[in-house]
Design an enzyme around this catalytic site. Sequence first.
Site, short mmCIF file in Angstrom:
data_model
loop_
_atom_site.label_atom_id
_atom_site.label_comp_id
_atom_site.label_asym_id
_atom_site.label_seq_id
_atom_site.Cartn_x
_atom_site.Cartn_y
_atom_site.Cartn_z
N ASP A 103 0.84 -1.30 0.01
CA ASP A 103 0.04 0.10 0.01
C ASP A 103 0.87 1.21 -0.07
O ASP A 103 2.01 1.20 0.41
CB ASP A 103 -0.95 0.25 1.45
N1 URA Z 1 -1.43 -6.01 3.79
C1 URA Z 1 -1.74 -4.58 3.85
O1 URA Z 1 -2.86 -4.44 4.34
N2 URA Z 1 -1.19 -3.70 3.27
C2 URA Z 1 0.13 -4.10 2.68
O2 URA Z 1 0.53 -2.95 1.79
C3 URA Z 1 0.73 -5.42 2.56
C4 URA Z 1 -0.13 -6.13 3.31
#
Ligand code: URA
Length: 239
Positions: A103
């Site tokens: 993310d």
């Molecule tokens: N899980 C998440 O919620 N975000 C990420 O970036 C990776 C795994």
Amino acid sequence: MRLDKLLANMGFGSRKEVKTLIKQKGVTVDGVVVKDVGQKVDPDEQIVMVFGERVVYEPFVYLLMNKPAGVISATEDNHDQTVIDLLEPFHQHFEPFPVGRLDKDTEGLLLITNDGQLTHNLLAPKKHVSKLYYAQIDGEVTEAHIPQFEAGVVIDDGYQTKPAKLTILRSGDTSEIELEITEGKFHQVKRMFEAIGTKVTYLKRLQMGPLTLGDELPLGQYRELTAEELDALKEHHGV
Ligand code: URA
């Protein structure tokens, strides 16, 4: 360059697998069967063939980045900086892409490569490549959650996650944990903690398969994988 390195870079497998190809007398340079694994070749001048097929040298690149928050795991974006924007032009020239997504606000280990086959294998749900995350959580995560995560939690869309290994580093009004998962659903870690009534406030990926982030690489920096890391990746997840 060494022939075994050239073939490994070209996606013919780990150095061990390449050695086997050579032992099987499957590799020729300028029409002569190669016997020495360490033979040097000039890919621009010499004709390398594997089982009669010409090897055109377009090297793969394998980069391990410590992704900072605020950049997008994509090759292009209209608004935000991408992880590819953080690469030197020399590495951009190979047209690499991130293997999966972190993310925008997640930090940590991100593999960036132009090896499509390896990427496909690493992301295939069947391969169960493990990913280890460190997270800070708003809310109390307790020992009681460990078996719950081990059994799989039901996230917001009704999906029951695969077994996940929860380690509690600190438990209180806010908590710190490590979580190992083998799948990669959208926002998976955040949604798993939402499922137990808590909220991830900071997330960082520490490991992916045999790769470890370590403490040496500053945020926003990257390095090429070592030969050993690449071999480990290919042996577990390669072609
Ligand atoms: N899980 C998440 O919620 N975000 C990420 O970036 C990776 C795994």
